[in-house]
Design an enzyme around this catalytic site. Structure first.
Site, PDB file in Angstrom:
ATOM      1  N   ASP A   1      53.490  42.522  51.661  1.00 54.39           N
ATOM      2  CA  ASP A   1      53.377  41.179  50.929  1.00 54.39           C
ATOM      3  C   ASP A   1      53.224  41.545  49.683  1.00 54.39           C
ATOM      4  O   ASP A   1      53.875  40.798  48.759  1.00 54.39           O
ATOM      5  CB  ASP A   1      52.428  40.220  51.483  1.00 54.39           C
ATOM      6  CG  ASP A   1      52.135  39.229  50.628  1.00 54.39           C
ATOM      7  OD1 ASP A   1      52.649  38.194  50.414  1.00 54.39           O
ATOM      8  OD2 ASP A   1      50.887  39.236  49.810  1.00 54.39           O
TER       9      ASP A   1
ATOM     10  N   ARG B   1      59.426  38.490  44.559  1.00 50.43           N
ATOM     11  CA  ARG B   1      59.857  37.295  44.462  1.00 50.43           C
ATOM     12  C   ARG B   1      59.685  36.496  42.839  1.00 50.43           C
ATOM     13  O   ARG B   1      60.373  35.707  42.625  1.00 50.43           O
ATOM     14  CB  ARG B   1      59.069  36.503  45.603  1.00 50.43           C
ATOM     15  CG  ARG B   1      59.428  36.782  47.119  1.00 50.43           C
ATOM     16  CD  ARG B   1      58.641  36.454  47.925  1.00 50.43           C
ATOM     17  NE  ARG B   1      58.229  34.922  47.806  1.00 50.43           N
ATOM     18  CZ  ARG B   1      57.054  34.230  48.087  1.00 50.43           C
ATOM     19  NH1 ARG B   1      56.183  34.930  48.576  1.00 50.43           N
ATOM     20  NH2 ARG B   1      56.617  33.045  48.033  1.00 50.43           N
TER      21      ARG B   1
ATOM     22  N   SER C   1      53.305  34.761  53.028  1.00 54.87           N
ATOM     23  CA  SER C   1      52.630  35.350  52.122  1.00 54.87           C
ATOM     24  C   SER C   1      50.971  35.199  52.248  1.00 54.87           C
ATOM     25  O   SER C   1      50.198  36.291  52.362  1.00 54.87           O
ATOM     26  CB  SER C   1      53.202  35.138  50.819  1.00 54.87           C
ATOM     27  OG  SER C   1      52.483  35.861  49.768  1.00 54.87           O
TER      28      SER C   1
ATOM     29  N   LYS D   1      47.623  37.563  54.141  1.00 51.79           N
ATOM     30  CA  LYS D   1      46.340  38.249  53.669  1.00 51.79           C
ATOM     31  C   LYS D   1      45.085  37.712  54.149  1.00 51.79           C
ATOM     32  O   LYS D   1      44.458  38.285  54.573  1.00 51.79           O
ATOM     33  CB  LYS D   1      46.397  37.921  52.051  1.00 51.79           C
ATOM     34  CG  LYS D   1      47.377  38.838  51.422  1.00 51.79           C
ATOM     35  CD  LYS D   1      47.546  38.467  49.918  1.00 51.79           C
ATOM     36  CE  LYS D   1      48.537  36.895  49.650  1.00 51.79           C
ATOM     37  NZ  LYS D   1      49.576  37.090  48.807  1.00 51.79           N
TER      38      LYS D   1
HETATM   39  N1  URA Z   1      50.201  32.907  46.803  1.00 52.37           N
HETATM   40  C1  URA Z   1      50.761  33.869  47.426  1.00 52.37           C
HETATM   41  O1  URA Z   1      49.624  34.594  47.921  1.00 52.37           O
HETATM   42  N2  URA Z   1      51.961  33.869  47.837  1.00 52.37           N
HETATM   43  C2  URA Z   1      52.807  33.125  47.544  1.00 52.37           C
HETATM   44  O2  URA Z   1      53.940  33.503  47.963  1.00 52.37           O
HETATM   45  C3  URA Z   1      52.472  32.033  46.768  1.00 52.37           C
HETATM   46  C4  URA Z   1      51.169  31.768  46.436  1.00 52.37           C
END
Ligand code: URA
Length: 448
Positions: free
Chosen positions: A161, A168, A183, A187
């Site tokens: 990620d 991204r 994403s 986490k």
């Molecule tokens: N925060 C994140 O951790 N990932 C995203 O894709 C957007 C906001």
């Protein structure tokens, strides 16, 4: 299926097979898939979407690309909060010690400022000495000792990620609900949580400004969390104007300390207490939201949350005097410049993206992930939507490193607080509560 065929499958509206995600994300984290190919897949996903099983596959694969916390031995429940981001959102700094002081462990893993939005890690690092780069072992030790650790996404957590999110950001593929949900949740699930509260922002300063998109994001994340046994609740909160008055790292730390001292802006306090109540119920220390709110309000008003904040700051290497005298230890910008009302009128809007752009121009934000920032700069918002002002009244105060950058920021802010003859329609500060059971529209408590 080779990676090129997977890109073509998604481009043509097909499904990525369930068993393709894990090897794909493992190979990407190991630099075996080039960024240009992953960017093509990300764009195909933005355009074609992912179904629920694909979202689950991507989330699990990113989660399993790294290590996880192991917190089952803690005697209390573990609950975190995640905000989808905005301007002036300093809630984590207040909420984490507040909830820990009420007996729920908070492994608070946060991000940095990016684009127009601020980041909790940068705010914490505005406290001299504060260390957010904790290893999983250090964070676990802090959680055992103080019930709270405030850290960044380590290299060990969801490395796929970490790479994909940076990619991204550079390829206009952030704004897609399946990618954002996978994403964030990859986490959060690495934290071994018993519960998660999501603060999903709506309005001009949010990643996804439209309410229907924010609701869809909330539902998608709740679905991912609940499927994995992590009870997940979301509140939709307003980000059409900055939260509170302070925007900028040191300024926001000072405002957080004010709220921890029972003062500070009412909207910051309200969002904090609403999120705290959800966390305390998920953490099992309160039977319902009303009891939880009473518990959180007492901990904020009797100084227990402030005391826990002091302990955590000290434990993470920060100067604990910030809890008593923030401006005795925080960096202050040398210059302030004021944007005043050109005529009498009613404030129509306070544009968060313009304020974010001004903070970047002042050196307090980032357009790239590796930029170093100046913690002292920022903008104090002295006007709220719906407020009547007279000619010459202060609307915004810019805290700048020098006159030139201060003036450049004022230029960016020239249209940020438009005035008009009519009172704008009030916006609810917290509009919806979303759970696995459905969406509840909350009674209106306006943000202005
Ligand atoms: N925060 C994140 O951790 N990932 C995203 O894709 C957007 C906001």
């Amino acid at each position: 299926m080779r990676f090129l065929e997977l890109i073509a499958t998604k481009r043509d509206g097909g499904r990525i097979p369930d068993d393709a995600w894990r090897p794909m994300m493992r190979a990407y984290a190991a630099d075996e898939i080039p960024d240009y190919q992953m960017a093509a897949l990300a764009m195909a996903i933005v355009l074609r979407g992912l179904d629920p099983a694909e979202i689950e596959g991507l989330t699990s694969a990113m989660l399993e690309s790294g290590s996880r916390f192991s917190l089952g031995h803690l005697p209390m429940a573990r609950v975190d909060k995640h905000s989808t981001g905005g301007l002036g959102d300093k809630v984590s700094l207040i909420l984490a010690p507040l909830v820990a002081a009420c007996g729920v462990a908070v492994p608070m893993m946060s991000g940095r400022a990016l684009g127009h939005t601020g980041g909790t890690l940068d705010k914490l690092e505005a406290i001299p000495g504060f260390r957010t780069g904790l290893s999983i072992q250090e964070a676990e030790a802090l959680l055992r000792r103080h019930g709270c650790a405030m850290l960044g996404q380590t290299t060990e957590i969801a490395p796929a990620d970490r790479k994909l999110y940076a990619l991204r950001g550079a390829t206009a593929t952030v704004e897609a609900i399946p990618l954002i949900a996978a994403s964030i949740m990859s986490k959060k699930l690495a934290e071994d949580l018993t519960g998660l509260v999501l603060d999903v922002k709506t309005g001009a300063g949010a990643f996804l400004p439209r309410q229907e998109d924010a609701l869809a994001l909330a539902r998608t994340m709740i679905d991912i969390g609940e499927r994995r046994g992590c009870r997940t609740v979301a509140l939709l909160t307003d980000m059409d104007a900055p939260l509170g008055e302070a925007c900028g790292n040191a300024l926001e730390v000072a405002e957080s300390v004010a709220v921890l001292r029972g003062k500070g802006p009412a909207d910051v306090r309200e969002v904090t207490l609403a999120l705290a109540a959800e966390m305390l119920v998920l953490g099992g220390v309160a039977p319902d939201l009303a009891a939880a709110r009473t518990m959180a309000t007492a901990a904020l008003d009797d100084g227990r949350a402030l005391a826990r904040f002091r302990v955590i700051v000290e434990a993470q290497g920060g100067d604990p005097r910030v809890a008593e005298d923030p401006w005795g230890v925080l960096a202050r910008a040398p210059i302030t410049l004021t944007l005043t009302a050109p005529a009498a009128g009613i404030v129509q809007r306070v544009a968060p993206r313009a304020i974010g752009a001004a903070i970047i121009a002042l050196g307090g934000g980032r357009s790239h992930t590796d930029e170093v920032i100046d913690p002292a700069v920022g903008v104090m918002v002295r006007a709220r939507p719906g407020q009547s002002v007279a000619a010459g009244d202060t609307l915004l105060v810019v805290h700048a490193p020098d006159d030139q950058r201060g003036r450049a920021a004022l230029e960016i802010l020239a249209e940020a607080v438009p005035l008009g003859p009519a009172v704008p329609a009030p916006r609810p500060l917290i509009s919806h509560r979303v759970t696995a059971g459905g969406v509840e529209e909350l009674p209106a408590a306006p943000s202005h």
